[in-house]
Design a protein around this motif. Structure first.
Motif, PDB file in Angstrom:
ATOM      1  N   ARG A   1       0.820  -1.210   0.000  1.00  0.00           N
ATOM      2  CA  ARG A   1       0.000   0.000   0.000  1.00  0.00           C
ATOM      3  C   ARG A   1       0.858   1.265   0.000  1.00  0.00           C
ATOM      4  N   LEU A   2       1.898   1.274   0.796  1.00  0.00           N
ATOM      5  CA  LEU A   2       2.760   2.447   0.872  1.00  0.00           C
ATOM      6  C   LEU A   2       3.489   2.697  -0.443  1.00  0.00           C
ATOM      7  N   LYS A   3       3.882   1.638  -1.139  1.00  0.00           N
ATOM      8  CA  LYS A   3       4.564   1.804  -2.429  1.00  0.00           C
ATOM      9  C   LYS A   3       3.621   2.338  -3.496  1.00  0.00           C
ATOM     10  N   ARG A   4       2.332   2.014  -3.399  1.00  0.00           N
ATOM     11  CA  ARG A   4       1.367   2.428  -4.408  1.00  0.00           C
ATOM     12  C   ARG A   4       0.957   3.902  -4.247  1.00  0.00           C
ATOM     13  N   ILE A   5       1.072   4.444  -3.069  1.00  0.00           N
ATOM     14  CA  ILE A   5       0.628   5.818  -2.814  1.00  0.00           C
ATOM     15  C   ILE A   5       1.331   6.842  -3.706  1.00  0.00           C
ATOM     16  N   PRO A   6       2.666   6.816  -3.840  1.00  0.00           N
ATOM     17  CA  PRO A   6       3.289   7.825  -4.701  1.00  0.00           C
ATOM     18  C   PRO A   6       2.792   7.779  -6.152  1.00  0.00           C
ATOM     19  N   GLU A   7       2.526   6.596  -6.683  1.00  0.00           N
ATOM     20  CA  GLU A   7       2.005   6.498  -8.048  1.00  0.00           C
ATOM     21  C   GLU A   7       0.639   7.176  -8.138  1.00  0.00           C
ATOM     22  N   GLU A   8      -0.222   6.904  -7.168  1.00  0.00           N
ATOM     23  CA  GLU A   8      -1.556   7.507  -7.152  1.00  0.00           C
ATOM     24  C   GLU A   8      -1.467   9.028  -7.035  1.00  0.00           C
ATOM     25  N   VAL A   9      -0.571   9.496  -6.197  1.00  0.00           N
ATOM     26  CA  VAL A   9      -0.427  10.938  -5.993  1.00  0.00           C
ATOM     27  C   VAL A   9       0.046  11.608  -7.279  1.00  0.00           C
ATOM     28  N   ARG A  10       1.046  11.021  -7.935  1.00  0.00           N
ATOM     29  CA  ARG A  10       1.541  11.609  -9.186  1.00  0.00           C
ATOM     30  C   ARG A  10       0.441  11.691 -10.242  1.00  0.00           C
ATOM     31  N   LYS A  11      -0.362  10.638 -10.341  1.00  0.00           N
ATOM     32  CA  LYS A  11      -1.453  10.630 -11.317  1.00  0.00           C
ATOM     33  C   LYS A  11      -2.513  11.677 -10.978  1.00  0.00           C
ATOM     34  N   ALA A  12      -2.767  11.865  -9.698  1.00  0.00           N
ATOM     35  CA  ALA A  12      -3.854  12.756  -9.270  1.00  0.00           C
ATOM     36  C   ALA A  12      -3.480  14.231  -9.310  1.00  0.00           C
ATOM     37  N   ILE A  13      -2.220  14.559  -9.051  1.00  0.00           N
ATOM     38  CA  ILE A  13      -1.905  15.982  -8.938  1.00  0.00           C
ATOM     39  C   ILE A  13      -1.681  16.669 -10.276  1.00  0.00           C
ATOM     40  N   ASP A  14      -1.303  15.948 -11.323  1.00  0.00           N
ATOM     41  CA  ASP A  14      -1.078  16.606 -12.616  1.00  0.00           C
ATOM     42  C   ASP A  14      -2.288  17.395 -13.101  1.00  0.00           C
ATOM     43  N   PRO A  15      -3.511  16.825 -13.096  1.00  0.00           N
ATOM     44  CA  PRO A  15      -4.668  17.631 -13.515  1.00  0.00           C
ATOM     45  C   PRO A  15      -4.930  18.820 -12.581  1.00  0.00           C
ATOM     46  N   ALA A  16      -4.740  18.627 -11.275  1.00  0.00           N
ATOM     47  CA  ALA A  16      -4.966  19.724 -10.325  1.00  0.00           C
ATOM     48  C   ALA A  16      -3.949  20.840 -10.526  1.00  0.00           C
ATOM     49  N   VAL A  17      -2.710  20.475 -10.779  1.00  0.00           N
ATOM     50  CA  VAL A  17      -1.660  21.470 -10.998  1.00  0.00           C
ATOM     51  C   VAL A  17      -1.922  22.234 -12.292  1.00  0.00           C
ATOM     52  N   THR A  18      -2.289  21.522 -13.344  1.00  0.00           N
ATOM     53  CA  THR A  18      -2.559  22.169 -14.628  1.00  0.00           C
ATOM     54  C   THR A  18      -3.768  23.091 -14.533  1.00  0.00           C
TER      55      THR A  18
ATOM     56  N   ARG B   1       0.093  35.633  -6.692  1.00  0.00           N
ATOM     57  CA  ARG B   1      -0.264  35.761  -5.277  1.00  0.00           C
ATOM     58  C   ARG B   1      -1.767  35.666  -5.045  1.00  0.00           C
ATOM     59  N   LEU B   2      -2.552  36.175  -5.985  1.00  0.00           N
ATOM     60  CA  LEU B   2      -4.008  36.111  -5.835  1.00  0.00           C
ATOM     61  C   LEU B   2      -4.560  34.690  -5.935  1.00  0.00           C
ATOM     62  N   THR B   3      -3.879  33.818  -6.646  1.00  0.00           N
ATOM     63  CA  THR B   3      -4.427  32.482  -6.905  1.00  0.00           C
ATOM     64  C   THR B   3      -3.686  31.351  -6.208  1.00  0.00           C
ATOM     65  N   LYS B   4      -2.551  31.631  -5.550  1.00  0.00           N
ATOM     66  CA  LYS B   4      -1.749  30.539  -5.003  1.00  0.00           C
ATOM     67  C   LYS B   4      -2.444  29.789  -3.862  1.00  0.00           C
ATOM     68  N   LYS B   5      -3.198  30.480  -3.020  1.00  0.00           N
ATOM     69  CA  LYS B   5      -3.859  29.797  -1.906  1.00  0.00           C
ATOM     70  C   LYS B   5      -4.897  28.799  -2.426  1.00  0.00           C
ATOM     71  N   ARG B   6      -5.677  29.215  -3.401  1.00  0.00           N
ATOM     72  CA  ARG B   6      -6.671  28.325  -3.997  1.00  0.00           C
ATOM     73  C   ARG B   6      -5.993  27.137  -4.697  1.00  0.00           C
ATOM     74  N   ALA B   7      -4.894  27.418  -5.373  1.00  0.00           N
ATOM     75  CA  ALA B   7      -4.146  26.354  -6.055  1.00  0.00           C
ATOM     76  C   ALA B   7      -3.592  25.356  -5.044  1.00  0.00           C
ATOM     77  N   ARG B   8      -3.013  25.855  -3.969  1.00  0.00           N
ATOM     78  CA  ARG B   8      -2.456  24.977  -2.936  1.00  0.00           C
ATOM     79  C   ARG B   8      -3.538  24.081  -2.353  1.00  0.00           C
ATOM     80  N   GLY B   9      -4.710  24.641  -2.087  1.00  0.00           N
ATOM     81  CA  GLY B   9      -5.816  23.846  -1.554  1.00  0.00           C
ATOM     82  C   GLY B   9      -6.266  22.775  -2.530  1.00  0.00           C
ATOM     83  N   ARG B  10      -6.386  23.124  -3.817  1.00  0.00           N
ATOM     84  CA  ARG B  10      -6.806  22.160  -4.841  1.00  0.00           C
ATOM     85  C   ARG B  10      -5.800  21.005  -4.938  1.00  0.00           C
TER      86      ARG B  10
END
Length: 145
Positions: free
Chosen positions: A13-30, A121-130
C-alpha cells in the motif's frame, strides 16, 4: 505468519501511494496554472494584446517558450506546470512587470504595471488547496485499495 502478511500488505500500500499521488496531482496542478494564467491575462495592460496572448501554461512534460519570463526554455517536470509570459516576439514582459528607467534607447522612464506576480499571489492559496485535496484523495484511494 499473519504478522508477515500484514507487513507485506502495508508495504504494498505504501509503495502504491506515490504512483496515485503523481497521477492525481497533474490535472490539479494544470487546472491551477490555467487559473493563474487567466488572472494574469486579466491584469496585464493591453496595448496590442501580444503580451496577453504570450501568457501561456506549459503542462508537465512540456517545454516552455524559448524567450519566456521567468527562466526561458526548459522541460517542466512531472507534478508541476509553469506559467510564463513572453515568447520570441514578446521579449518585454519583465519591463511591463517591473517598469524601467530611462536608458539609451528611451528618454522616458516607464512605470511598472505588475501583472505576473500579483496574479500568482491572488491564486496561489486556492491552487495549494486544490493540489492538497487531490493528494489527500489519492492517498486515501491508495491506502484503501
Amino acid at each position: 505468519m499473519a504478522r508477515g502478511n500484514g507487513l507485506d500488505d502495508l508495504s504494498r500500500r505504501l509503495k502504491r501511494i506515490p504512483e496515485e499521488v503523481r497521477k492525481a496531482i497533474d490535472p490539479a496542478v494544470t487546472q491551477s496554472a490555467e487559473e493563474m494564467a487567466a488572472t494574469m491575462r486579466a491584469m496585464v495592460p493591453v496595448k496590442s494584446g501580444k503580451l496577453r496572448e504570450s501568457i501561456v501554461v506549459t503542462p508537465p512534460g512540456g517545454t516552455t517558450p524559448a524567450h519566456s519570463q521567468p527562466g526561458g526554455s526548459h522541460v517542466v517536470p512531472a507534478g508541476a506546470a509553469v506559467v510564463t509570459a513572453g515568447n520570441s516576439e514578446v521579449r518585454y514582459a519583465h519591463l511591463v512587470e517591473y517598469g524601467h528607467m530611462a536608458s539609451g534607447w528611451s528618454d522616458v522612464p516607464a512605470p511598472a504595471y505588475p501583472f505576473f506576480w500579483p496574479g500568482y499571489r491572488l491564486t496561489k492559496k486556492r491552487a495549494r488547496g486544490r493540489i492538497n485535496r487531490a493528494m489527500k484523495k489519492a492517498i486515501e484511494r491508495g491506502w484503501s485499495s
